[in-house]
Design a protein around this motif. Structure first.
Motif, PDB file in Angstrom:
ATOM      1  N   VAL A   2       0.846  -1.182   0.000  1.00  9.59           N
ATOM      2  CA  VAL A   2       0.000   0.000   0.000  1.00  9.59           C
ATOM      3  C   VAL A   2       0.888   1.240   0.000  1.00  9.59           C
ATOM      4  O   VAL A   2       1.613   1.497   0.954  1.00  9.59           O
ATOM      5  N   GLY A   3       0.828   1.986  -1.093  1.00  6.25           N
ATOM      6  CA  GLY A   3       1.663   3.178  -1.238  1.00  6.25           C
ATOM      7  C   GLY A   3       2.605   3.017  -2.411  1.00  6.25           C
ATOM      8  O   GLY A   3       3.419   2.094  -2.435  1.00  6.25           O
ATOM      9  N   ALA A   4       2.489   3.919  -3.400  1.00  2.28           N
ATOM     10  CA  ALA A   4       3.298   3.787  -4.616  1.00  2.28           C
ATOM     11  C   ALA A   4       4.341   4.893  -4.725  1.00  2.28           C
ATOM     12  O   ALA A   4       4.680   5.341  -5.816  1.00  2.28           O
ATOM     13  N   GLY A   5       4.859   5.333  -3.573  1.00  2.00           N
ATOM     14  CA  GLY A   5       6.001   6.232  -3.574  1.00  2.00           C
ATOM     15  C   GLY A   5       7.288   5.434  -3.649  1.00  2.00           C
ATOM     16  O   GLY A   5       7.288   4.242  -3.996  1.00  2.00           O
ATOM     17  N   MET A   6       8.395   6.068  -3.280  1.00  4.05           N
ATOM     18  CA  MET A   6       9.687   5.393  -3.349  1.00  4.05           C
ATOM     19  C   MET A   6       9.694   4.099  -2.546  1.00  4.05           C
ATOM     20  O   MET A   6      10.115   3.047  -3.038  1.00  4.05           O
ATOM     21  N   ALA A   7       9.226   4.128  -1.302  1.00  8.96           N
ATOM     22  CA  ALA A   7       9.286   2.935  -0.458  1.00  8.96           C
ATOM     23  C   ALA A   7       8.444   1.799  -1.014  1.00  8.96           C
ATOM     24  O   ALA A   7       8.869   0.642  -1.035  1.00  8.96           O
ATOM     25  N   GLY A   8       7.228   2.116  -1.468  1.00 10.05           N
ATOM     26  CA  GLY A   8       6.369   1.075  -2.004  1.00 10.05           C
ATOM     27  C   GLY A   8       6.893   0.471  -3.288  1.00 10.05           C
ATOM     28  O   GLY A   8       6.914  -0.753  -3.457  1.00 10.05           O
ATOM     29  N   VAL A   9       7.314   1.328  -4.198  1.00 11.11           N
ATOM     30  CA  VAL A   9       7.838   0.851  -5.490  1.00 11.11           C
ATOM     31  C   VAL A   9       9.080  -0.010  -5.278  1.00 11.11           C
ATOM     32  O   VAL A   9       9.223  -1.097  -5.847  1.00 11.11           O
ATOM     33  N   GLN A  10       9.997   0.470  -4.448  1.00 13.57           N
ATOM     34  CA  GLN A  10      11.235  -0.281  -4.237  1.00 13.57           C
ATOM     35  C   GLN A  10      10.992  -1.601  -3.511  1.00 13.57           C
ATOM     36  O   GLN A  10      11.708  -2.578  -3.732  1.00 13.57           O
ATOM     37  N   THR A  11       9.966  -1.657  -2.665  1.00 19.60           N
ATOM     38  CA  THR A  11       9.627  -2.926  -2.027  1.00 19.60           C
ATOM     39  C   THR A  11       9.144  -3.941  -3.064  1.00 19.60           C
ATOM     40  O   THR A  11       9.561  -5.106  -3.059  1.00 19.60           O
ATOM     41  N   ALA A  12       8.258  -3.493  -3.944  1.00 15.37           N
ATOM     42  CA  ALA A  12       7.750  -4.396  -4.985  1.00 15.37           C
ATOM     43  C   ALA A  12       8.879  -4.876  -5.887  1.00 15.37           C
ATOM     44  O   ALA A  12       8.966  -6.066  -6.226  1.00 15.37           O
ATOM     45  N   VAL A  13       9.757  -3.961  -6.269  1.00 14.46           N
ATOM     46  CA  VAL A  13      10.888  -4.339  -7.136  1.00 14.46           C
ATOM     47  C   VAL A  13      11.822  -5.297  -6.409  1.00 14.46           C
ATOM     48  O   VAL A  13      12.283  -6.302  -6.984  1.00 14.46           O
ATOM     49  N   ALA A  14      12.109  -5.014  -5.131  1.00  8.88           N
ATOM     50  CA  ALA A  14      13.024  -5.874  -4.372  1.00  8.88           C
ATOM     51  C   ALA A  14      12.474  -7.288  -4.214  1.00  8.88           C
ATOM     52  O   ALA A  14      13.230  -8.267  -4.244  1.00  8.88           O
ATOM     53  N   LEU A  15      11.170  -7.417  -4.056  1.00  7.17           N
ATOM     54  CA  LEU A  15      10.581  -8.752  -3.953  1.00  7.17           C
ATOM     55  C   LEU A  15      10.884  -9.578  -5.197  1.00  7.17           C
ATOM     56  O   LEU A  15      11.232 -10.769  -5.107  1.00  7.17           O
ATOM     57  N   ARG A  16      10.757  -8.950  -6.346  1.00  3.68           N
ATOM     58  CA  ARG A  16      11.061  -9.665  -7.591  1.00  3.68           C
ATOM     59  C   ARG A  16      12.555  -9.950  -7.712  1.00  3.68           C
ATOM     60  O   ARG A  16      12.970 -11.052  -8.101  1.00  3.68           O
TER      61      ARG A  16
END
Length: 437
Positions: free
Chosen positions: A14-28
């Protein structure tokens, strides 16, 4: 967790700022093969915030979207989806478009600006937090309006810098007795007050805003603004008495074609009320050293989350870009470690941030709250100087103004927890790495 079980898992960020985007990318990047859903409240493609107060605001860039191929990474991006409620028992979050189920939830909703009481709904009053905010302010600068900035913190200084660069007359009103009162000690912030005058901006400290009216800011009784300083080109930024007029009962009015409020930010966690998740007095989600929250299967990262720092012996809430960049790697690794029984990671960074203001590049690393020794490196009246903080001889924090080498070396020394020789560290001709005991 088996590969089949992982493929069936759904992680919602939840949240598509830097923290949210980087979390999604890091998971992959770390090999997660299940479903990743990224929810953003704004309708825009996820973007970086630092350029908003600089290039985007001045019309030098149209946007600052992240260079991330969400489709190629199989990240399901849902924009314009404001989250309204967390129902942990059901493992669901509510949105206006309906509930979203999760197996693991990452809260990365960031921070929201603090508003000025009485300023809401008044024409010409602005915040600067989102892309839409910057777009609304761009024509204000282009038309060279007379601007009043409320708050002399980091965002206030950066906006005042951009406004002066655009040719606007600028007055900055600060309730504290100095700029950056909440961030730096008085003796360190004092030299920075002169930067405003050097740029032609007028800084009023120890002055409170009584109210905002269309076209003006009314100061509390007793405030007597000084004349505008001359700018770097010798002009006085609107005339020696421009923007000031007396009012009833000793009030002073500042003419304001626009008002920009920059008096701080708070964690955007209001939607978590009643969820059972533990929040701190500052409104932050109180994550543990692995960025787990008080609820099972729920993590938190970025501006909305505080974490315990063994390095500094206290809980930290860091509202800066680097924290939103570094935390996601840890939270993604711990999600996978918790699911597979792997080795967890502890999040205990050396906080870092930078600010570009009034022709100076200001950098800070560490946390000086518990320091017992402060050392100057260079003359604060000059263009380049630094301040070092020690605790029991250990290097814990550094502020560098125009001395990037100090910052680069100092950050590494702070991370290593090394001790400095105070006499050598206070000599600006001695590299910091050569001041290690």
């Amino acid at each position: 967790m088996s590969e089949q079980r992982q493929a069936e898992q759904r992680i919602v960020v939840v949240g598509a700022g830097m923290a949210g985007v980087q979390t999604a990318v890091a998971l992959r990047e770390l090999g997660f093969t299940g479903s990743v859903v990224l929810l953003g409240a704004e309708p825009h493609q996820p973007y970086d915030r630092p350029p908003l107060s600089k290039a985007v605001l001045l019309g030098k860039a149209e946007g600052s979207a992240f260079d991330v191929d969400f489709e190629a990474l199989a990240i399901e991006l849902r924009l314009g989806r404001e989250v309204t409620r967390l129902r942990a028992a059901a493992h669901e979050i509510d949105t206006p478009a309906g509930p979203v189920p999760y197996d693991v939830l990452v809260i990365a909703t960031g921070a929201e600006p603090v508003t000025l009481p009485g300023g809401e709904g008044v024409p010409g009053v602005h915040l600067l937090r989102t892309l839409d905010d910057a777009e609304r302010l761009r024509p204000v600068l282009a038309e060279q309006h007379e601007i009043v900035v409320v708050g002399a913190g980091w965002i206030g200084a950066e906006f005042a810098t951009a406004a002066r660069e655009a040719g606007c007359a600028v007055t900055v009103v600060e309730a504290a007795d100095r700029p950056l009162a909440g961030a730096l000690p008085a003796e360190v912030a004092a030299p920075m007050a002169g930067w405003y005058a050097d740029s032609g901006a007028r800084l009023l400290t120890g002055v409170r805003v009584a109210r905002i009216e269309p076209g003006s800011v009314v100061l509390a009784a007793g405030a007597t603004p000084p004349p505008r300083p001359e700018g770097p080109d010798g002009e006085a930024g609107g005339g020696p008495d421009a923007g000031t007029a007396g009012g009833p009962e000793g009030e002073t009015r500042l003419a304001a074609g626009a008002v920009v409020v920059g008096i701080g930010a708070r964690p955007a966690t209001g939607w978590l009320a009643g969820s059972g998740i533990a929040l701190g007095p500052d409104g932050s989600v109180t994550a543990d050293e692995r960025l787990r929250t008080s609820l099972p299967d729920v993590y938190a990262v970025g501006d909305c989350a505080s974490f315990p720092s063994a390095r500094y012996g206290e809980r930290l809430l860091v509202h800066h870009w680097d924290n939103a960049l570094q935390g996601p790697r840890t939270v993604a690794a711990n999600i996978l470690a918790d699911a597979t029984g792997g080795v967890p990671e502890v999040y205990d960074p050396v906080p870092y941030f930078w600010s570009e203001q009034f022709g100076r590049f200001v950098q800070y690393a560490g946390h000086h709250g518990a320091a017992d020794t402060m050392l100057w490196r260079g003359d604060p009246a000059g263009a380049a100087w630094s301040v070092c903080w020690l605790r029991d001889g250990v290097f814990v924090a550094l502020l560098a103004v125009g001395r990037p080498r100090d910052l680069a070396q100092g950050r590494r020394l702070i991370e290593a927890g090394l001790r400095l020789d105070p006499e050598r560290a206070a000599d600006p001709s001695v590299p910091l790495k050569s001041a290690v005991r």
